[in-house]
Each structure stands twice: as structure tokens, then as C-alpha cells.
Design a protein around this motif. Structure first.
Motif, mmCIF file in Angstrom:
data_model
loop_
_atom_site.group_PDB
_atom_site.id
_atom_site.type_symbol
_atom_site.label_atom_id
_atom_site.label_comp_id
_atom_site.label_asym_id
_atom_site.label_seq_id
_atom_site.Cartn_x
_atom_site.Cartn_y
_atom_site.Cartn_z
ATOM 1 N N LEU A 86 0.811 -1.212 0.000
ATOM 2 C CA LEU A 86 0.000 0.000 0.000
ATOM 3 C C LEU A 86 0.845 1.262 0.000
ATOM 4 O O LEU A 86 0.520 2.235 -0.712
ATOM 5 N N PHE A 87 1.929 1.288 0.763
ATOM 6 C CA PHE A 87 2.709 2.522 0.848
ATOM 7 C C PHE A 87 3.389 2.842 -0.485
ATOM 8 O O PHE A 87 3.573 4.017 -0.817
ATOM 9 N N VAL A 88 3.728 1.809 -1.269
ATOM 10 C CA VAL A 88 4.314 2.048 -2.586
ATOM 11 C C VAL A 88 3.275 2.645 -3.531
ATOM 12 O O VAL A 88 3.564 3.583 -4.294
ATOM 13 N N VAL A 89 2.058 2.122 -3.500
ATOM 14 C CA VAL A 89 0.986 2.664 -4.332
ATOM 15 C C VAL A 89 0.689 4.109 -3.959
ATOM 16 O O VAL A 89 0.538 4.981 -4.830
ATOM 17 N N ALA A 90 0.605 4.384 -2.653
ATOM 18 C CA ALA A 90 0.302 5.746 -2.210
ATOM 19 C C ALA A 90 1.416 6.718 -2.602
ATOM 20 O O ALA A 90 1.136 7.825 -3.102
ATOM 21 N N LEU A 91 2.658 6.321 -2.392
ATOM 22 C CA LEU A 91 3.768 7.199 -2.778
ATOM 23 C C LEU A 91 3.852 7.375 -4.285
ATOM 24 O O LEU A 91 4.188 8.455 -4.780
ATOM 25 N N VAL A 202 -9.722 -0.206 7.121
ATOM 26 C CA VAL A 202 -9.468 0.554 8.350
ATOM 27 C C VAL A 202 -7.999 0.452 8.733
ATOM 28 O O VAL A 202 -7.373 1.447 9.134
ATOM 29 N N ALA A 203 -7.417 -0.751 8.598
ATOM 30 C CA ALA A 203 -5.987 -0.906 8.881
ATOM 31 C C ALA A 203 -5.149 -0.175 7.842
ATOM 32 O O ALA A 203 -4.108 0.421 8.159
ATOM 33 N N GLY A 204 -5.582 -0.203 6.579
ATOM 34 C CA GLY A 204 -4.843 0.501 5.544
ATOM 35 C C GLY A 204 -4.891 2.008 5.683
ATOM 36 O O GLY A 204 -4.001 2.717 5.204
ATOM 37 N N ALA A 205 -5.928 2.504 6.353
ATOM 38 C CA ALA A 205 -6.014 3.945 6.578
ATOM 39 C C ALA A 205 -4.861 4.458 7.421
ATOM 40 O O ALA A 205 -4.495 5.637 7.326
ATOM 41 N N VAL A 206 -4.270 3.586 8.239
ATOM 42 C CA VAL A 206 -3.106 3.996 9.024
ATOM 43 C C VAL A 206 -1.977 4.432 8.102
ATOM 44 O O VAL A 206 -1.315 5.454 8.325
ATOM 45 N N VAL A 207 -1.775 3.703 7.020
ATOM 46 C CA VAL A 207 -0.676 3.992 6.101
ATOM 47 C C VAL A 207 -0.953 5.266 5.313
ATOM 48 O O VAL A 207 -0.124 6.185 5.263
ATOM 49 N N VAL A 208 -2.121 5.343 4.682
ATOM 50 C CA VAL A 208 -2.385 6.481 3.805
ATOM 51 C C VAL A 208 -2.526 7.779 4.592
ATOM 52 O O VAL A 208 -2.141 8.856 4.107
ATOM 53 N N GLU A 209 -3.061 7.714 5.789
ATOM 54 C CA GLU A 209 -3.221 8.936 6.570
ATOM 55 C C GLU A 209 -1.885 9.454 7.089
ATOM 56 O O GLU A 209 -1.718 10.668 7.249
ATOM 57 N N VAL A 210 -0.951 8.552 7.336
ATOM 58 C CA VAL A 210 0.389 9.003 7.723
ATOM 59 C C VAL A 210 1.113 9.591 6.514
ATOM 60 O O VAL A 210 1.757 10.644 6.609
ATOM 61 N N ILE A 211 1.004 8.931 5.364
ATOM 62 C CA ILE A 211 1.701 9.410 4.159
ATOM 63 C C ILE A 211 1.150 10.756 3.714
ATOM 64 O O ILE A 211 1.911 11.686 3.387
ATOM 65 N N PHE A 212 -0.177 10.905 3.709
ATOM 66 C CA PHE A 212 -0.792 12.136 3.226
ATOM 67 C C PHE A 212 -1.105 13.133 4.353
ATOM 68 O O PHE A 212 -1.748 14.154 4.087
ATOM 69 N N ALA A 213 -0.659 12.835 5.566
ATOM 70 C CA ALA A 213 -0.821 13.748 6.711
ATOM 71 C C ALA A 213 -2.282 14.139 6.897
ATOM 72 O O ALA A 213 -2.637 15.316 6.981
ATOM 73 N N LEU A 214 -3.146 13.141 6.994
ATOM 74 C CA LEU A 214 -4.580 13.384 7.153
ATOM 75 C C LEU A 214 -4.977 13.183 8.613
ATOM 76 O O LEU A 214 -4.470 12.285 9.288
ATOM 77 N N PRO A 215 -5.896 13.997 9.113
ATOM 78 C CA PRO A 215 -6.260 13.941 10.542
ATOM 79 C C PRO A 215 -7.294 12.863 10.831
ATOM 80 O O PRO A 215 -8.414 13.148 11.255
ATOM 81 N N GLY A 216 -6.928 11.599 10.608
ATOM 82 C CA GLY A 216 -7.885 10.521 10.803
ATOM 83 C C GLY A 216 -7.415 9.498 11.809
ATOM 84 O O GLY A 216 -6.497 9.713 12.603
ATOM 85 N N MET A 217 -8.069 8.336 11.733
ATOM 86 C CA MET A 217 -7.815 7.263 12.685
ATOM 87 C C MET A 217 -6.394 6.718 12.558
ATOM 88 O O MET A 217 -5.736 6.438 13.564
ATOM 89 N N GLY A 218 -5.922 6.576 11.351
ATOM 90 C CA GLY A 218 -4.592 6.022 11.148
ATOM 91 C C GLY A 218 -3.500 6.884 11.733
ATOM 92 O O GLY A 218 -2.600 6.396 12.426
ATOM 93 N N ARG A 219 -3.574 8.174 11.470
ATOM 94 C CA ARG A 219 -2.564 9.075 12.010
ATOM 95 C C ARG A 219 -2.664 9.139 13.528
ATOM 96 O O ARG A 219 -1.641 9.231 14.219
ATOM 97 N N LEU A 220 -3.883 9.066 14.064
ATOM 98 C CA LEU A 220 -4.063 9.080 15.513
ATOM 99 C C LEU A 220 -3.377 7.880 16.158
ATOM 100 O O LEU A 220 -2.668 8.025 17.165
#
Length: 266
Positions: A86-91, A202-220
Motif C-alpha cells: 500500500l505505501f508504494v501505491v500511495a507514494l 481501516v488498517a490501511g487507513a493507518v498507512v495512507v493517513e500518515v503518508i498524506f498527513a490526514l487527521p484521521g484514525m490512522g494518524r491518531l
């Protein structure tokens, strides 16, 4: 030797409070964990729900297209995407579509300026879609290949059955046979994959929210892990477990609606 000391201990007090909806307080902010998770879910839940619905819809469209004469190289592309984490796709999407030197269509991070209550609803929706386009596309792309490949194989199997040959003999086109007769039966094995879709997103949201700096569950959860904020981490794990149970319930309901034999047995 193990000895029972009654229920007056830290674990049982936490468990009794958790049953009542009280997960404690965050070590960092001092706010209730339920309030902290609720604020994060306000962004993550629409993101993951939209990704699940769009991935399911696109998988049906692409699988039908492939069995009705679509290009075979599309499967090779899907296999290649499925091999990427997932992190490769997001980047990759960020470098391609949020890069001023290539195609600067979308923002690379953040949610922009926060809208106020007086902002028109259409402006709020368009702003949300604009800033969440790349995270949403990342979640869809990593789940789409497995759904399409499985549904494509199931459709090919159903189209070789006797009832499909009879429908073709009556003059129905390949698309009509696939949509009217084969699709419903082919969806049954795919429902099992849909059970894992929502908790995986929901687990994947941790990756994308950290990469895109989004204020969601993953970054929290990432910030809570870095700060050893254990009440928030435990609450997040419980939430993912609830999503898993919700996926099982939804799968049972879809089986009930899709297969008439289940309704007869019930």
C-alpha cells in the motif's frame, strides 16, 4: 502459584467501564478516548466506506468487462498492482499526480483550510473530495485486483455451466448472460472477500493517513504508538475488531439476500 484475588483490580475495572463505553482518558491530551476516536472517525469512516463501496462497484464492472471480451492485458496490470504494498501505491500516486514537476492535479498532504459552518455544503463536499482523492485511490487500487481476479474466475466458471449455455442458445448476448444469470451466482464466493474488506481498509487507513498527513484514525494510532498512549491504542484495536465483526454480519446479510436457498433453510 496462581491465586484469585477477586474482581477489585485494574483489569476488571477497565473492562466494566469499557462495557459502559468508557475507555479511559488519553495520556497525551487528557480527553476521553471515545471522544478522541470519534473525532478521528469523522474523517476515516467516510474514507474507508467510500473505498469499500467504490472498490466493490469497480470490481463488478471490470470483471464483467473482462468476461465479455475486455482486453486480457488488464489482468496483467491488476496482478502487477496486487504485488505492490500500500505505501508504494500511495507514494507512487503522490509522485505522479501531486508533483509540480509531473502532474500537479491534487494536493500532496493535509486537508487544506478548515471549512466553517457557514460554508455551503457543496463547497465542503468538493473540498473533501479534492483532498481525499489520492488516499481514496490508494485504498481502492490495493483492494481492486484481488476482487476483480476472483470475480472474473467465478464468472468464467458460471458461464461454462449448463444454464448459461441454455441462455445463450435462447439468443441472449454474452453481457446479458453474465449480468442476468451468472453474476448473482458468481458473487457468492466474493462475499467472503468482502468480509475482510472493511477491516482491511481501516488498517490501511493507518498507512495512507500518515503518508498524506490526514487527521484521521490512522494518524491518531501512529501518533499514539509513538507517544505510548496506551488507552488510545487499545481503543483503536477494539474499533478494528468491531469492524471485523461488522464485516461478518454484513457478509451473512449479503448471503441471505443473494442465495434464495439460505432463506428457505432459515
Amino acid at each position: 502459584m496462581w491465586q484469585w484475588n477477586g474482581t477489585d483490580n485494574q483489569y476488571h475495572r477497565w473492562l466494566s467501564n469499557a462495557v459502559k463505553g468508557d475507555l479511559g482518558q488519553s495520556y497525551r491530551s487528557g480527553q476521553p478516548v471515545t471522544a478522541v476516536l470519534g473525532e478521528a472517525l469523522w474523517f476515516t469512516l467516510p474514507l474507508t466506506t467510500s473505498a469499500a463501496l467504490l472498490a466493490t462497484l469497480l470490481s463488478v464492472i471490470l470483471a464483467l468487462w473482462l468476461v465479455c471480451g475486455g482486453p486480457a492485458f488488464l489482468l496483467s496490470i491488476l496482478y502487477g498492482i496486487d504485488a505492490l504494498p500500500l505505501f508504494v501505491v500511495a507514494l507512487g500516486l503522490m509522485l505522479l499526480l501531486a508533483n509540480p514537476d509531473i502532474i500537479p492535479l491534487f494536493p500532496a498532504y493535509g486537508m487544506g483550510q478548515q471549512t466553517t459552518e457557514n460554508t455551503p455544503w457543496n463547497v465542503q463536499i468538493s473540498s473533501y473530495l479534492y483532498y481525499s482523492a489520492l488516499p481514496l485511490a490508494s485504498l481502492i487500487l490495493v483492494k481492486l485486483p484481488s476482487l476483480v481476479v476472483q470475480l472474473h474466475d467465478a464468472l468464467r466458471h458460471e458461464l461454462g455451466a449448463n444454464y448459461a449455455n441454455t441462455a445463450r442458445a435462447k439468443g441472449l448476448s454474452a453481457y446479458q448472460v453474465a449480468t442476468r444469470h451468472a453474476l448473482r451466482n458468481a458473487m457468492l464466493p466474493i462475499i467472503v472477500l468482502l468480509t475482510d474488506l472493511l477491516p482491511a481498509l481501516v488498517a490501511g487507513a493507518v498507512v495512507v493517513e500518515v503518508i498524506f498527513a490526514l487527521p484521521g484514525m490512522g494518524r491518531l494510532l501512529a501518533d499514539a504508538a509513538a507517544a505510548h498512549d496506551f488507552p488510545v491504542l487499545v481503543g483503536g484495536v477494539l474499533l478494528v475488531a468491531m469492524m471485523r465483526l461488522l464485516g461478518l454480519v454484513v457478509a451473512d446479510m449479503l448471503y441471505f439476500l443473494t442465495d434464495p436457498r439460505i432463506r428457505l433453510q432459515a
